[in-house]
Motif scaffolding. Structure first.
Motif, PDB file in Angstrom:
ATOM      1  N   HIS A  20     -22.295 -13.670  30.673  1.00 45.06           N
ATOM      2  CA  HIS A  20     -21.659 -14.653  31.710  1.00 45.06           C
ATOM      3  C   HIS A  20     -22.510 -15.662  32.406  1.00 45.06           C
ATOM      4  O   HIS A  20     -23.600 -15.264  32.804  1.00 45.06           O
ATOM      5  N   ASP A  22     -22.183 -17.181  35.849  1.00 40.78           N
ATOM      6  CA  ASP A  22     -21.578 -17.693  36.960  1.00 40.78           C
ATOM      7  C   ASP A  22     -22.251 -17.648  38.156  1.00 40.78           C
ATOM      8  O   ASP A  22     -23.511 -17.758  38.075  1.00 40.78           O
ATOM      9  N   ALA A  23     -21.937 -17.693  39.509  1.00 45.49           N
ATOM     10  CA  ALA A  23     -22.646 -17.975  40.471  1.00 45.49           C
ATOM     11  C   ALA A  23     -23.817 -16.715  40.802  1.00 45.49           C
ATOM     12  O   ALA A  23     -24.702 -17.277  41.359  1.00 45.49           O
ATOM     13  N   SER A  24     -23.581 -15.980  40.090  1.00 46.11           N
ATOM     14  CA  SER A  24     -24.705 -14.889  40.184  1.00 46.11           C
ATOM     15  C   SER A  24     -25.750 -15.212  39.161  1.00 46.11           C
ATOM     16  O   SER A  24     -27.076 -14.567  39.503  1.00 46.11           O
ATOM     17  N   PHE A  52     -17.972 -15.676  29.519  1.00 40.74           N
ATOM     18  CA  PHE A  52     -17.326 -16.100  30.873  1.00 40.74           C
ATOM     19  C   PHE A  52     -18.269 -17.251  31.426  1.00 40.74           C
ATOM     20  O   PHE A  52     -19.643 -17.113  31.741  1.00 40.74           O
ATOM     21  N   SER A  55     -17.254 -22.215  37.509  1.00 43.53           N
ATOM     22  CA  SER A  55     -17.308 -23.820  37.968  1.00 43.53           C
ATOM     23  C   SER A  55     -19.042 -23.772  38.354  1.00 43.53           C
ATOM     24  O   SER A  55     -19.643 -24.723  38.151  1.00 43.53           O
ATOM     25  N   LEU A  90     -10.174 -27.630  30.784  1.00 38.35           N
ATOM     26  CA  LEU A  90      -9.544 -27.948  32.239  1.00 38.35           C
ATOM     27  C   LEU A  90     -10.078 -28.855  33.160  1.00 38.35           C
ATOM     28  O   LEU A  90      -9.585 -29.720  33.802  1.00 38.35           O
TER      29      LEU A  90
ATOM     30  N   LEU B 704     -23.244 -12.176  45.317  1.00 40.07           N
ATOM     31  CA  LEU B 704     -22.840 -12.609  44.240  1.00 40.07           C
ATOM     32  C   LEU B 704     -22.890 -11.696  42.952  1.00 40.07           C
ATOM     33  O   LEU B 704     -22.140 -11.846  41.998  1.00 40.07           O
ATOM     34  N   ASP B 705     -23.843 -10.830  42.922  1.00 40.73           N
ATOM     35  CA  ASP B 705     -23.852  -9.693  41.975  1.00 40.73           C
ATOM     36  C   ASP B 705     -22.716  -9.045  41.620  1.00 40.73           C
ATOM     37  O   ASP B 705     -22.387  -8.483  40.611  1.00 40.73           O
ATOM     38  N   LEU B 707     -19.490 -10.234  41.370  1.00 45.53           N
ATOM     39  CA  LEU B 707     -18.664 -11.058  40.701  1.00 45.53           C
ATOM     40  C   LEU B 707     -18.216 -10.484  39.348  1.00 45.53           C
ATOM     41  O   LEU B 707     -16.894 -10.321  38.750  1.00 45.53           O
ATOM     42  N   ALA B 708     -19.211  -9.979  38.376  1.00 51.83           N
ATOM     43  CA  ALA B 708     -18.897  -9.504  37.318  1.00 51.83           C
ATOM     44  C   ALA B 708     -17.949  -8.302  37.288  1.00 51.83           C
ATOM     45  O   ALA B 708     -16.709  -8.229  36.626  1.00 51.83           O
ATOM     46  N   ARG B 711     -14.288  -9.241  38.439  1.00 56.18           N
ATOM     47  CA  ARG B 711     -13.533  -9.918  37.102  1.00 56.18           C
ATOM     48  C   ARG B 711     -13.042  -8.837  36.551  1.00 56.18           C
ATOM     49  O   ARG B 711     -11.863  -8.555  35.922  1.00 56.18           O
ATOM     50  N   GLU B 729      -4.637 -15.615  27.555  1.00 58.18           N
ATOM     51  CA  GLU B 729      -4.865 -16.903  28.523  1.00 58.18           C
ATOM     52  C   GLU B 729      -4.544 -16.689  29.815  1.00 58.18           C
ATOM     53  O   GLU B 729      -5.330 -16.887  30.848  1.00 58.18           O
ATOM     54  N   GLN B 735      -8.306 -14.107  36.259  1.00 64.62           N
ATOM     55  CA  GLN B 735      -9.575 -13.636  36.442  1.00 64.62           C
ATOM     56  C   GLN B 735     -10.603 -14.816  36.922  1.00 64.62           C
ATOM     57  O   GLN B 735     -11.161 -14.878  37.942  1.00 64.62           O
ATOM     58  N   LEU B 736     -10.318 -16.222  36.309  1.00 62.63           N
ATOM     59  CA  LEU B 736     -11.110 -17.149  36.671  1.00 62.63           C
ATOM     60  C   LEU B 736     -10.908 -17.811  38.314  1.00 62.63           C
ATOM     61  O   LEU B 736     -11.656 -17.884  38.853  1.00 62.63           O
ATOM     62  N   ASN B 739     -12.279 -15.276  40.313  1.00 66.11           N
ATOM     63  CA  ASN B 739     -13.767 -15.627  40.713  1.00 66.11           C
ATOM     64  C   ASN B 739     -14.194 -16.893  41.583  1.00 66.11           C
ATOM     65  O   ASN B 739     -15.116 -16.529  42.353  1.00 66.11           O
ATOM     66  N   GLU B 740     -13.427 -17.771  41.330  1.00 61.67           N
ATOM     67  CA  GLU B 740     -13.797 -18.886  42.041  1.00 61.67           C
ATOM     68  C   GLU B 740     -13.447 -18.626  43.452  1.00 61.67           C
ATOM     69  O   GLU B 740     -14.336 -19.243  44.228  1.00 61.67           O
ATOM     70  N   THR B 743     -16.047 -16.551  44.918  1.00 65.06           N
ATOM     71  CA  THR B 743     -17.398 -17.328  44.942  1.00 65.06           C
ATOM     72  C   THR B 743     -17.190 -18.245  46.373  1.00 65.06           C
ATOM     73  O   THR B 743     -18.300 -18.177  47.033  1.00 65.06           O
ATOM     74  N   SER B 806      -5.069 -22.749  37.875  1.00 59.07           N
ATOM     75  CA  SER B 806      -4.953 -21.613  36.913  1.00 59.07           C
ATOM     76  C   SER B 806      -4.027 -20.321  37.430  1.00 59.07           C
ATOM     77  O   SER B 806      -3.872 -19.753  36.485  1.00 59.07           O
TER      78      SER B 806
END
Lengths: 113, 843
Positions: A20, A22-24, A52, A55, A90, B704-705, B707-708, B711, B729, B735-736, B739-740, B743, B806
């Motif tokens: 993945h 991502d931000a991390s 994954f 943004s 998207l 931030l760690d 996040l995974a 999800r 989908e 999930q997306l 996540n956003e 974050t 989403s």
């Protein structure tokens, strides 16, 4: 987050290791990508291992493209999994990047230019 | 991005040009620019829908749109942003047209420089602002976009100062449109407005953009110019005349545009009084009118216009009319359709004698053409053919009568002309009366027939609307509320159309209230009268009137009892109410047993009671919905309605109502229905009581760690806990979004600190999954985050956009004690017409 890069002629193929972006993990990615961008003009970023991207990840990849474009180089992407491809669509980044199925196709596209 | 940035939308298909422009703007001093690049018109239009721009730069020639069409598409999409046209061609004609179509400026790509482009953008924005301010100060005439009288006088004062500084002469022209009143009266207001906007266009073409052009009111215009080269009023008048001719040629109308004009010159140094100048110029104009070709209406007799190319036939008619001993006829003779149009536009004509075969038009089409420019004038067709068919066809096309050449006498001609005028007048009166009736009855409907549903009844939601047909036919609805536990819903339809039906509906509505009060009084403290008792009473009040008028009323009177969870209804020959039962996930029709009101004095009405539960819906409607017909003649029916309700039962009530209406409109192929169409939807939705399945909570830090893991938690909940599960989908999209959002909390609310606490709660419902994200960091609003750029120029700003695309709903809330919550809602069922990510239904 690591990046394995391999030179094929004048094209550098950089393979992302990790599932993945991502931000991390984005800072690690930038740190790994910067030396490759400094050394090469033509880069193929193989994203095959990623399932994954968020943004922040997209932002980092855009940053690579801009740095390369600024010095006359180019970046092509390959190996996008379905959810990653959907995210690119998207935010309409599939129009900004040249995206290929495999790294061979991306390298061949550089050769044609 | 800073909010002081000038937001530029660049619509340009050439990547090289786009880059050049971006570079110029990046290096420009002063304001920073943020440029969004769209490579096609379509992409540009998409951008304009998602955000607003300060200025739009557009290349008129794109891969998907060419020329002025490009400009029109953009101004339709974004009428307020100033537009600058970029072009590779040095084409003055296109430039002028572009400016007339509303572009603020026009730049040649070859001349783009570091100084010109930012300046052009600055000016365009400034001009647009000035224009907007003027408009808001009501200095602008809305019809023409010119200054109004106030604007003209205000701006002229500034111009005087400028003229004095430069020592130049000023001249003021005053104009009016000849015969505007006649155009309005005979051809209609719309044609009159066209004459005014045409005049504005001609004046803008004749004078420079630095000249001040105003519409002083009605048919009067004025222009104030600073003289740049020696001019005389002959030169100006000649130029105006030529431009009128050119414009009229390019835009043919049913009238002939002509202006009268007076011009005064003045030396601003010698004193300047704008009002005095205006009256002086107006007086000059009026004087010139005496010599101009002005047509006054003749008082003598009936004005006949004969459009006939055969001089022999024409002479015959002329002689016959001159022999006439009655009122007297004045005959105008036109030899072609074009000439006939001119007469119709410039003279007052009472009747048209029309030969169908003319040099420039033939057959029945000729009638249509004449009616186009003079819809209120009676037409009598002159035909050489003795066959009935030709004459009958002429009447079918709108002629009042026909005459066979060579077979009529003075007396017949006279009589037919008189009758034609009379019949046409009566027809016009009838048409106007009908229009008035429709207007009155639809006003009755909107004000008297439609009640407003209660909006604050706990646990119950309402949506109601009526689309009146061309001839309002008396649909009505009303809601009577008793505290928080009962509400009566009345939805009915009066048989008949127009004012009588509307008034009967209004009367019926008032009878319900009367029945209520009299029954409540009679019962003392025994509680509410039952629906059947109310209907029985109303029928007694109204049955005699209805029988006399040979009308009746169908209706459903329903009482929602929130405590007992029942709907008691009396269905008087009305459409069958749809009951959506959430537990079963299907709809059934509630059958009524009663007759419409107005059938008999002796009817005994019965109440039927049905139980309901959380999530149920009741849909009341008029037969205008179920009996709407497709072009093939099929009825819309109940099945389609029930189908839409089942598939969308959890959507907002307004949304479901709208979907039913649009589906019916699509079925009919039009939004004009032959009957009134009424939809009333009631939903039992106690938000707190909405039954939910599994819930799960994850408490994490703002590192931030995490996040995974977050999800994985969402994915696990969607597939393993939720029932039915959310997979594929839609699950990836949720999930997306989580996540956003998380974050954003980590980066913005906790400012990157790793020790903040975030509670994530997932809750499963039958139709959707809600994920609540709670934190105690800084509150941040949606508007704090910049809009994304889709052109590769920005690396951030996508987060909020991704979230909104989403999931189906995003809610931000705070309790004022530092606790903040974001709730993301994702529906499980995919709705029709939905893209892979986006769940909004586009209707």
């Amino acid at each position: 987050m690591e990046l394995y890069s391999e030179a094929l002629g004048d094209v550098m193929v950089a393979r992302i290791k990790g599932d993945h972006l991502d931000a991390s993990t984005v800072e690690d990615f930038k740190a790994a990508a910067n030396p490759v961008i400094e050394k090469s003009m033509k880069i193929v970023l193989d994203m095959g291992s990623l399932n994954f991207v968020d943004s922040s990840g997209i932002g980092a990849i855009i940053s690579c493209l801009r740095k390369l474009n600024a010095k006359g180089g180019d970046l092509k992407l390959c190996g996008l999994s379905k959810p990653v491809r959907s995210l690119f669509e998207l935010v309409r980044m599939h129009r900004i990047f040249d995206i290929f199925e495999t790294s061979d196709e991306a390298v061949a596209a550089f050769a044609r230019q | 991005m800073d909010s002081n940035d000038i937001k530029v939308l660049l619509i340009e298909d050439n990547a090289g040009d786009a880059r050049l422009i971006e570079e110029i703007l990046a290096k420009a001093e002063g304001h920073p620019y943020s440029v969004t690049w769209a490579q096609s018109l379509t992409a540009g239009v998409v951008q304009l829908r998602v955000e607003t721009f300060d200025v739009i730069l557009v290349d008129l020639f794109l891969t998907d749109s060419k020329g002025l069409d490009t400009l029109r598409s953009i101004s339709t999409e974004s009428p307020f942003a100033p537009l600058i046209v970029l072009t590779g061609l040095d084409d003055k004609a296109v430039a002028v047209q572009a400016l007339q179509e509303g572009a603020q400026d026009y730049l040649l790509k070859s001349q783009l420089e570091h100084s010109t482009l930012p300046r052009a953008i600055g000016y365009a924005i400034e001009r647009q602002r000035t224009y907007d301010t003027l408009k808001s100060l009501s200095l602008i005439d809305p019809l023409t976009g010119l200054y109004n009288r106030r604007g003209f006088v205000t701006i002229s004062a500034q111009q005087q100062t400028f003229a004095m500084r430069t020592g130049k002469r000023i001249f003021l022209s005053f104009m009016d449109i000849n015969q505007l009143k006649w155009i309005n009266d005979s051809l209609g207001q719309r044609q009159g407005d066209l004459a005014i906007t045409d005049t504005a266009a001609v004046l803008q073409k004749t004078f420079r953009s630095s000249d001040i052009i105003g519409r002083m009111g009605g048919d009067e215009f004025a222009v104030l110019c600073i003289e740049t080269e020696p001019s005389t009023d002959e030169i100006i008048k000649a130029r105006l005349k030529k431009n009128i001719a050119d414009y009229t040629m390019a835009h043919p109308r049913g009238f002939r545009l002509s202006l009268s004009m007076g011009i005064v010159f003045c030396d601003p140094a010698a004193g300047f009084d704008i009002e005095a100048l205006l009256s002086e110029a107006e007086a000059l104009m009026n004087k010139s009118k005496g010599t101009a070709h002005v047509l006054e209406k003749s008082d003598k007799g009936i004005q006949v216009l004969m459009i006939e190319d055969n001089p022999g036939d024409a002479r015959l008619v002329r002689e016959m009319l001159s022999e006439s001993r009655s009122a007297g006829f004045a005959l105008q003779w036109a030899q072609s359709l074009a000439e006939g149009r001119l007469f119709l536009a410039s003279r007052s004509i009472d009747v048209v004698l029309l030969d169908l075969d003319l040099p420039d038009s033939w057959g029945s089409k000729t009638i249509t053409e004449v009616m186009k420019c003079a819809p209120t004038k009676p037409i009598v067709v002159l035909t050489g053919s003795t066959s009935e068919e030709t004459g009958l066809e002429a009447i079918k096309y709108g002629a009042q009568d026909y005459l066979v050449k060579g077979s009529f006498t003075t007396v017949t001609l006279e009589r037919i002309i008189n009758f034609a005028i009379e019949r046409k007048n009566i027809g016009e009166e009838l048409r106007k009366a009908r229009e008035r009736e429709v207007a009155i009855s639809s006003r009755i409907q909107q004000t008297l027939l439609l009640g407003s549903p209660p909006s604050d009844l706990p646990g119950i939601e309402f949506a109601a609307f009526t689309v009146p047909s061309q001839y309002v036919d008396g649909d009505f609805y009303d809601f009577i509320r008793y505290g928080d536990s009962f509400v009566d819903i009345i939805q009915g339809d009066v048989m008949g159309k127009g004012i009588p039906a509307a008034l009967l509906g209004a009367a019926a509505k008032s009878y319900f209230l009367r029945a209520h009060s009299s029954l409540i009084y009679a019962r003392g403290c025994a509680g509410l009268p039952s629906p059947d008792a109310i209907i029985d009473q109303v029928n007694r009040y109204i049955v005699d009137d209805l029988m006399k008028l040979e009308s009746f009323i169908t209706l459903c009177y329903a009482r929602l009892d929130a405590a007992a969870r029942t709907l008691q209804f009396v269905d008087c020959g009305h459409t069958k109410t749809v009951h959506y039962c959430a537990a079963e996930g299907r709809c059934r029709l509630l059958d009524g047993v009663n007759m419409p009101l107005g059938f008999s004095r002796e009817d005994v009405y019965k109440t039927t009671t049905v139980p309901f539960a959380q999530g149920d819906l009741f849909f009341f409607y008029s037969d205008g919905l179920t009996e709407a017909r497709s072009p093939d003649g099929d009825f819309y029916g109940e099945e389609r309605i029930m189908d839409i309700i089942v598939r969308n039962a959890s959507l907002p009530v307004d949304e479901i109502n709208r979907m039913i209406f649009y589906a019916a409109a699509a079925f009919v192929g039009s939004q004009n229905f032959s009957d009134d169409l009424t939809c009333v939807l009631v939903a039992i939705r106690d938000r707190n009581a909405e039954p939910h399945g599994e819930t799960a909570t994850l408490i994490t830090t703002s590192a931030l760690d995490e996040l995974a893991g977050i999800r994985a938690f969402v994915a696990e909940f969607c597939t393993r806990w939720a029932s039915p599960p959310l997979a594929g989908e839609p699950a990836a999209a949720l999930q997306l979004a989580v996540n956003e959002a998380v974050t954003n909390i980590m980066k913005h609310a906790y400012g990157g600190r790793a020790d903040g606490r975030i509670d994530i709660e997932a809750c499963d419902y039958a139709a959707h999954i809600d994920i609540s994200l709670r934190h105690r960091g800084k509150d941040f609003k949606r508007s704090d985050v910049a809009s994304p750029h889709f052109d590769g120029t920005a690396e951030g700003g996508f987060g909020i956009f991704i979230i909104e695309q989403s999931v189906d709903d995003v809610r931000y809330s705070s309790d004022g004690k530092g606790n903040h919550e974001i709730v993301l809602k994702k529906y499980k069922t995919r709705q029709e017409g939905e893209g892979p990510w986006n769940c909004t239904v586009k209707l």
